[in-house]
Design a protein around this motif. Structure first.
Motif, PDB file in Angstrom:
ATOM      1  N   ILE A  56       7.522   6.905  17.854  1.00  0.00           N
ATOM      2  CA  ILE A  56       6.781   7.148  17.641  1.00  0.00           C
ATOM      3  C   ILE A  56       6.335   8.042  18.906  1.00  0.00           C
ATOM      4  CG2 ILE A  56       3.701   6.951  18.295  1.00  0.00           C
ATOM      5  CD1 ILE A  56       4.185   3.805  16.780  1.00  0.00           C
ATOM      6  N   GLY A  57       6.379   7.944  19.559  1.00  0.00           N
ATOM      7  CA  GLY A  57       6.958   8.853  21.098  1.00  0.00           C
ATOM      8  C   GLY A  57       7.469  10.072  20.434  1.00  0.00           C
ATOM      9  N   LEU A  58       8.927   9.622  20.415  1.00  0.00           N
ATOM     10  CA  LEU A  58       9.661  10.620  19.858  1.00  0.00           C
ATOM     11  C   LEU A  58       9.855  11.222  19.399  1.00  0.00           C
ATOM     12  CD1 LEU A  58      12.620  11.829  20.544  1.00  0.00           C
ATOM     13  CD2 LEU A  58      13.194  10.200  19.222  1.00  0.00           C
ATOM     14  N   ALA A  59       8.806  11.094  18.413  1.00  0.00           N
ATOM     15  CA  ALA A  59       8.382  12.257  17.075  1.00  0.00           C
ATOM     16  C   ALA A  59       7.516  13.844  17.484  1.00  0.00           C
ATOM     17  CB  ALA A  59       7.304  11.221  15.763  1.00  0.00           C
TER      18      ALA A  59
ATOM     19  N   PHE B 200      18.820  18.060  17.890  1.00  0.00           N
ATOM     20  CA  PHE B 200      19.483  16.983  19.088  1.00  0.00           C
ATOM     21  C   PHE B 200      18.879  15.635  18.810  1.00  0.00           C
ATOM     22  CE2 PHE B 200      20.498  14.652  22.699  1.00  0.00           C
ATOM     23  CZ  PHE B 200      21.476  13.255  22.463  1.00  0.00           C
ATOM     24  N   TRP B 201      17.449  16.187  19.229  1.00  0.00           N
ATOM     25  CA  TRP B 201      16.560  14.575  19.384  1.00  0.00           C
ATOM     26  C   TRP B 201      16.059  13.960  17.897  1.00  0.00           C
ATOM     27  CZ3 TRP B 201      16.758  11.879  23.114  1.00  0.00           C
ATOM     28  CH2 TRP B 201      16.627  12.175  24.271  1.00  0.00           C
ATOM     29  N   THR B 202      15.801  15.191  16.990  1.00  0.00           N
ATOM     30  CA  THR B 202      16.052  14.883  15.450  1.00  0.00           C
ATOM     31  C   THR B 202      16.937  13.702  15.078  1.00  0.00           C
ATOM     32  OG1 THR B 202      14.675  16.676  15.354  1.00  0.00           O
ATOM     33  CG2 THR B 202      15.612  15.634  13.415  1.00  0.00           C
ATOM     34  N   LYS B 203      18.442  14.131  15.362  1.00  0.00           N
ATOM     35  CA  LYS B 203      19.188  13.849  15.078  1.00  0.00           C
ATOM     36  C   LYS B 203      19.266  11.287  15.356  1.00  0.00           C
ATOM     37  CE  LYS B 203      22.691  16.831  15.350  1.00  0.00           C
ATOM     38  NZ  LYS B 203      24.497  17.799  15.838  1.00  0.00           N
ATOM     39  N   VAL B 204      18.709  11.673  16.900  1.00  0.00           N
ATOM     40  CA  VAL B 204      18.417  10.269  17.742  1.00  0.00           C
ATOM     41  C   VAL B 204      17.306   9.362  16.944  1.00  0.00           C
ATOM     42  CG1 VAL B 204      17.725   9.330  19.496  1.00  0.00           C
ATOM     43  CG2 VAL B 204      19.497  11.240  19.844  1.00  0.00           C
ATOM     44  N   PHE B 205      16.393  10.509  16.749  1.00  0.00           N
ATOM     45  CA  PHE B 205      15.137  10.114  15.475  1.00  0.00           C
ATOM     46  C   PHE B 205      15.769   9.530  14.221  1.00  0.00           C
ATOM     47  CE2 PHE B 205      11.682  10.507  12.640  1.00  0.00           C
ATOM     48  CZ  PHE B 205      10.570   9.837  12.965  1.00  0.00           C
TER      49      PHE B 205
ATOM     50  N   LEU C 288      14.750  17.238   8.625  1.00  0.00           N
ATOM     51  CA  LEU C 288      16.888  16.925   9.584  1.00  0.00           C
ATOM     52  C   LEU C 288      17.324  18.790   8.448  1.00  0.00           C
ATOM     53  CD1 LEU C 288      16.890  13.155   8.817  1.00  0.00           C
ATOM     54  CD2 LEU C 288      18.064  14.841  10.616  1.00  0.00           C
ATOM     55  N   PHE C 289      17.277  19.129   7.520  1.00  0.00           N
ATOM     56  CA  PHE C 289      18.234  19.463   6.817  1.00  0.00           C
ATOM     57  C   PHE C 289      17.719  20.797   6.417  1.00  0.00           C
ATOM     58  CE2 PHE C 289      18.724  15.207   5.378  1.00  0.00           C
ATOM     59  CZ  PHE C 289      19.867  14.643   5.916  1.00  0.00           C
ATOM     60  N   GLY C 290      16.591  20.669   6.336  1.00  0.00           N
ATOM     61  CA  GLY C 290      15.606  22.398   6.467  1.00  0.00           C
ATOM     62  C   GLY C 290      16.115  23.240   7.296  1.00  0.00           C
ATOM     63  N   ARG C 291      16.347  23.382   8.467  1.00  0.00           N
ATOM     64  CA  ARG C 291      15.823  24.401   9.605  1.00  0.00           C
ATOM     65  C   ARG C 291      16.460  25.513   9.272  1.00  0.00           C
ATOM     66  NH1 ARG C 291      14.735  24.116  14.398  1.00  0.00           N
ATOM     67  NH2 ARG C 291      15.152  22.115  14.603  1.00  0.00           N
ATOM     68  N   ASP C 292      17.779  25.737   8.814  1.00  0.00           N
ATOM     69  CA  ASP C 292      18.359  27.137   7.559  1.00  0.00           C
ATOM     70  C   ASP C 292      17.630  27.486   6.273  1.00  0.00           C
ATOM     71  OD1 ASP C 292      19.091  27.829  10.214  1.00  0.00           O
ATOM     72  OD2 ASP C 292      21.252  26.266   9.298  1.00  0.00           O
ATOM     73  N   LYS C 293      16.439  26.387   5.740  1.00  0.00           N
ATOM     74  CA  LYS C 293      16.572  26.071   4.365  1.00  0.00           C
ATOM     75  C   LYS C 293      15.062  26.836   3.989  1.00  0.00           C
ATOM     76  CE  LYS C 293      20.669  23.089   3.307  1.00  0.00           C
ATOM     77  NZ  LYS C 293      20.899  23.360   4.712  1.00  0.00           N
ATOM     78  N   VAL C 294      14.221  26.229   4.848  1.00  0.00           N
ATOM     79  CA  VAL C 294      12.574  26.070   5.086  1.00  0.00           C
ATOM     80  C   VAL C 294      12.143  27.161   6.104  1.00  0.00           C
ATOM     81  CG1 VAL C 294      12.660  24.514   4.010  1.00  0.00           C
ATOM     82  CG2 VAL C 294      11.683  24.313   6.249  1.00  0.00           C
ATOM     83  N   PRO C 295      11.597  28.116   5.482  1.00  0.00           N
ATOM     84  CA  PRO C 295      10.314  29.022   6.248  1.00  0.00           C
ATOM     85  C   PRO C 295      10.110  28.785   8.290  1.00  0.00           C
ATOM     86  CG  PRO C 295       9.614  29.925   4.810  1.00  0.00           C
ATOM     87  CD  PRO C 295      10.581  28.407   4.862  1.00  0.00           C
TER      88      PRO C 295
END
Length: 476
Positions: A28-31, A55-60, A116-123
């Motif tokens: 909850i806090g990390l999100a 990085f923290w998205t991977k941990v999440f 997780l997977f859309g950083r280079d695939k969505v605006p």
């Protein structure tokens, strides 16, 4: 020796809930932290924010997955071990838990994939929106779960007829008397947990001079949040305590180790509660302070455990000491927040070895505090499952035997131990690789020497076996 299915069912549920609780309180806090990082990255385009968010998205993702796995079986236990309770409360808890799945879990799961997977695939704006939706989903989830739990603590908006609860007012049931305080208290605990974990991991990286700019930013953000949230938690906890005194006086009596209703009650710093003899041994306390804290009056009356029969009293020793562990760790968090403020002069907060080492250790304390708080909340409610209306003995499955309960308890312990070990191992690998494993800086990542992973490199290991050298003693 005959096995008691009630005792074993209580132990089993306590184990599963305790195991599960540490994951949502972190995610909850990390999100929310990730959503802020995504917002800063969207606004500034600074690679440091992008690296931190990635990085923290991977941990999440790892922690979220462990939370889902550990939480799924909780609802099944209502049917296997607590069928009378499940049947009696189905009219309220059934819809509430369904709302949590429909409004929160689907939202988190759907947008977590984009995050997780859309950083280079969505605006970039869509990616930011996904981060916000994931953070929102975690709060919606906690809203419904805490509403359900709070209703069990302070039931409202329902009536019990022929052993079944019927809803008379959904608004009163959902927003029951203890829910606002419990929701705020848990929300702040989540922010504190996320802040201390981020601060501890960032401190570990700074000690080894890894990605200094990005980790300095993360540490600074965490320390500002700790500085304000830790004292706020103390204030909210005080209001929560007053609410508990009104609705669950025996829980407060157990927290204070107070056996007889009286005035000028001391705040006990140390005692050994003796429930068999209804007294404490080796008391060390501050005169009248418990009365003042609980009633805001030095001469205020504090209820005693002897107002109810012994069989209606909660296990006093566990509640008494769990409460003190929680409060002590809360005060320690406030001290670290103040220390971070003092060390901000000339940037010493990220260059002082003893402070960074302390933050490494403190990264685990919020989880202990959360568990201690849950022990107070749940064990302090005993022997009731629905306060004053349905006790534990009435709630357990009639056909459940001690052997069946013991078998499933052992099974849960074995399976959860395997899940936890695998999850923690993978999480430590993610932490060890760190921010350097980022497409933002491919050239640096390609040049970074690859080293085999070992337990000596994790942030919570006190040994300094990493080839990255810590800052010198002076911190410069």
């Amino acid at each position: 020796m005959e096995l008691d299915p009630l005792i074993l069912s209580r132990i089993q549920f306590a184990f599963v809930v305790s195991f599960h609780a540490i994951f949502p309180v972190f995610t909850i806090g990390l999100a929310s932290f990730i959503a802020v990082l995504e917002g800063l990255a969207f606004k500034t385009g600074n690679p440091a924010w992008i690296k931190l968010s990635a990085f923290w998205t991977k941990v999440f993702a790892v922690v979220f997955g462990m939370g889902v796995v550990s939480g799924i079986v909780m609802s099944f236990q209502f049917g296997t071990n607590w069928s009378n309770f499940a049947q009696a409360t189905a009219n309220y808890l059934g819809p509430i838990l369904s709302y949590e799945v429909v409004t929160a879990f689907f939202l988190e799961a759907a947008f977590l994939g984009v995050l997780l997977f859309g950083r280079d695939k969505v605006p970039a704006g869509v990616h930011l929106f996904a981060a916000i939706m994931v953070a929102l989903g975690t709060f919606i989830s906690s809203f419904w779960i805490l509403s359900a739990n709070s209703w069990m603590q302070t039931p409202a908006g329902t009536e019990l007829r022929d052993g079944v609860f019927y809803v008379t007012s959904w608004s009163e049931a959902i927003f029951n008397p203890s829910f606002p305080y419990r929701f705020m208290h848990m929300g702040l605990a989540s922010f504190l947990t996320g802040s201390f974990v981020v601060a501890g991991v960032s401190a570990w990286y700074l000690l080894r001079k890894r990605e200094v700019e990005a980790n300095r930013k993360a540490l600074s953000m965490s320390l500002w949040l700790i500085l304000f949230i830790a004292p706020a938690q103390l204030v909210v906890g005080d209001f929560h305590g007053l609410n508990t005194l009104e609705h669950q006086p025996m829980k407060v009596a157990a927290m204070e180790g107070n056996w007889e209703t009286s005035r000028n009650v001391p705040l006990l710093l140390f005692a050994i509660p003796d429930q068999a003899n209804q007294m404490n041994h080796f008391e060390v306390g501050i005169p009248s302070l418990a009365s003042f804290v609980l009633t805001h009056d030095w001469n205020g009356e504090v209820p005693g455990l002897n107002e109810v029969a012994v069989e209606e009293q909660p296990p006093v020793a566990i509640v008494f000491w769990s409460f003190r562990v929680m409060v002590a760790l809360g005060m320690l968090m406030i001290l670290f927040g103040l220390a971070g403020l003092v060390l901000r002069k000339n940037g010493r907060y990220w260059q002082t070895p003893w402070f960074l080492q302390g933050l490494r250790l403190m990264s685990l304390t919020p989880f202990v505090a959360v568990l201690a708080g849950w022990f107070v909340t749940e064990i302090g409610r005993a022997p009731w499952l629905v306060q004053g209306m349905m006790n534990q003995a009435e709630s357990v499955t009639p056909s459940l035997t001690g052997g069946m309960a013991l078998f499933t308890l052992i099974g849960y312990v074995v399976v959860y131990s395997m899940v936890f070990s695998a999850g923690v191992y993978y999480l430590m690998r993610v932490l060890y690789v760190g921010l350097e494993d980022s497409s933002v800086d491919d050239e640096y990542d390609a040049e970074r020497p690859k080293r085999p992973f070992s337990a000596a490199h994790v942030p919570f290991e006190m040994g300094d076996n990493d080839t990255h050298k810590p800052l010198n003693q002076g911190g410069h």
